[in-house]
Write a protein that holds these residues in place. Structure first.
Motif, PDB file in Angstrom:
ATOM      1  N   PHE A 132      26.691  -3.635  22.553  1.00  0.00           N
ATOM      2  CA  PHE A 132      27.193  -2.367  23.082  1.00  0.00           C
ATOM      3  C   PHE A 132      26.086  -1.313  23.087  1.00  0.00           C
ATOM      4  O   PHE A 132      25.892  -0.615  24.086  1.00  0.00           O
ATOM      5  CB  PHE A 132      28.386  -1.882  22.249  1.00  0.00           C
ATOM      6  CG  PHE A 132      28.827  -0.490  22.574  1.00  0.00           C
ATOM      7  CD1 PHE A 132      29.596  -0.245  23.700  1.00  0.00           C
ATOM      8  CD2 PHE A 132      28.480   0.575  21.755  1.00  0.00           C
ATOM      9  CE1 PHE A 132      30.003   1.048  24.012  1.00  0.00           C
ATOM     10  CE2 PHE A 132      28.884   1.863  22.060  1.00  0.00           C
ATOM     11  CZ  PHE A 132      29.645   2.104  23.193  1.00  0.00           C
ATOM     12  N   CYS A 133      25.355  -1.200  21.981  1.00  0.00           N
ATOM     13  CA  CYS A 133      24.289  -0.195  21.883  1.00  0.00           C
ATOM     14  C   CYS A 133      23.184  -0.444  22.910  1.00  0.00           C
ATOM     15  O   CYS A 133      22.688   0.501  23.532  1.00  0.00           O
ATOM     16  CB  CYS A 133      23.711  -0.171  20.472  1.00  0.00           C
ATOM     17  SG  CYS A 133      24.840   0.528  19.250  1.00  0.00           S
ATOM     18  N   LEU A 134      22.809  -1.702  23.095  1.00  0.00           N
ATOM     19  CA  LEU A 134      21.789  -2.028  24.096  1.00  0.00           C
ATOM     20  C   LEU A 134      22.253  -1.620  25.491  1.00  0.00           C
ATOM     21  O   LEU A 134      21.505  -1.011  26.255  1.00  0.00           O
ATOM     22  CB  LEU A 134      21.464  -3.525  24.059  1.00  0.00           C
ATOM     23  CG  LEU A 134      20.647  -3.996  22.867  1.00  0.00           C
ATOM     24  CD1 LEU A 134      20.585  -5.522  22.842  1.00  0.00           C
ATOM     25  CD2 LEU A 134      19.254  -3.392  22.899  1.00  0.00           C
ATOM     26  N   TYR A 135      23.494  -1.958  25.815  1.00  0.00           N
ATOM     27  CA  TYR A 135      24.040  -1.603  27.127  1.00  0.00           C
ATOM     28  C   TYR A 135      24.080  -0.080  27.296  1.00  0.00           C
ATOM     29  O   TYR A 135      23.668   0.453  28.331  1.00  0.00           O
ATOM     30  CB  TYR A 135      25.441  -2.186  27.299  1.00  0.00           C
ATOM     31  CG  TYR A 135      26.039  -1.863  28.642  1.00  0.00           C
ATOM     32  CD1 TYR A 135      25.781  -2.667  29.745  1.00  0.00           C
ATOM     33  CD2 TYR A 135      26.836  -0.736  28.810  1.00  0.00           C
ATOM     34  CE1 TYR A 135      26.306  -2.351  30.991  1.00  0.00           C
ATOM     35  CE2 TYR A 135      27.369  -0.417  30.050  1.00  0.00           C
ATOM     36  CZ  TYR A 135      27.098  -1.226  31.129  1.00  0.00           C
ATOM     37  OH  TYR A 135      27.611  -0.918  32.357  1.00  0.00           O
ATOM     38  N   ARG A 136      24.568   0.604  26.281  1.00  0.00           N
ATOM     39  CA  ARG A 136      24.675   2.072  26.352  1.00  0.00           C
ATOM     40  C   ARG A 136      23.298   2.703  26.547  1.00  0.00           C
ATOM     41  O   ARG A 136      23.146   3.609  27.362  1.00  0.00           O
ATOM     42  CB  ARG A 136      25.343   2.593  25.078  1.00  0.00           C
ATOM     43  CG  ARG A 136      25.453   4.101  25.042  1.00  0.00           C
ATOM     44  CD  ARG A 136      26.201   4.588  23.839  1.00  0.00           C
ATOM     45  NE  ARG A 136      25.584   4.108  22.606  1.00  0.00           N
ATOM     46  CZ  ARG A 136      26.135   4.248  21.412  1.00  0.00           C
ATOM     47  NH1 ARG A 136      27.300   4.848  21.286  1.00  0.00           N
ATOM     48  NH2 ARG A 136      25.526   3.801  20.341  1.00  0.00           N
TER      49      ARG A 136
END
Length: 183
Positions: A132-136
């Motif tokens: 999620f953090c990478l995508y965000r």
């Protein structure tokens, strides 16, 4: 040149860590969420200036990831996943160390082992949060995209990662036979 060292935890060793975790979970009811997070944060902060083995320092970074996961307003980790992470962090509010922390070089080894066991247990949650953090971060780096559209896509990714996290947790439980620090 790095040296790879492997050791095996016996059933009685694992029982020690399970007992420590069980006591921490029972004591977690005595503390609110903020106190649990602060206890884990205190451990990571008090060790930043210490000369620790990389094995220990790497595990403490995992502890930071668990704290961020709980505090991330966009991730909004929900129960039962949130409770599982809080129970894991509860140990660090008042750890009963096998090895006292003040012993140079090895004082945090038992903490690092417990963190490693918790990381293995919480792999579905940690993996989903990392994704999620990478995508965000990638989404925020895009230029010229409507901020509302970005928020919508990040929220959609959150839902997808929660679904993946739940499926992986269920798969692990169906397979059974995995060590659990929470038993």
């Amino acid at each position: 040149m790095p040296l790879h060292v492997t050791f095996e935890l016996s059933d009685s060793d694992l029982d020690y860590f399970r007992t420590a975790m069980r006591e921490a979970r029972e004591n977690a009811d005595l503390h609110d969420e903020a106190a649990i997070i602060e206890g884990a944060r205190r451990l990571t902060q008090q060790t930043t200036q210490l000369a620790l083995p990389d094995f220990v320092r790497d595990r403490l970074r995992s502890l930071d990831a668990m704290i961020r996961m709980l505090e991330d307003a966009e991730w909004r980790l929900e129960d039962p996943h949130r409770s599982r992470v809080l129970q894991a962090l509860a140990y660090f509010v008042d750890p009963r160390d096998m090895i006292p922390d003040h012993i140079p070089g090895v004082g945090f080894l038992d903490d690092a082992i417990l963190i490693e066991l918790v990381v293995q247990e919480l792999h579905p949650e940690l993996d989903a949060y990392e994704g999620f953090c990478l995508y965000r971060d990638e989404e925020r780096a895009r230029i010229g995209v409507d901020p509302e559209e970005q928020r919508r896509r990040v929220a959609e990714q959150r839902r997808a990662m929660f679904g993946r996290m739940q499926r992986r947790r269920e798969q692990r439980e169906r397979r059974g036979g995995l060590f659990s620090i929470f038993r």
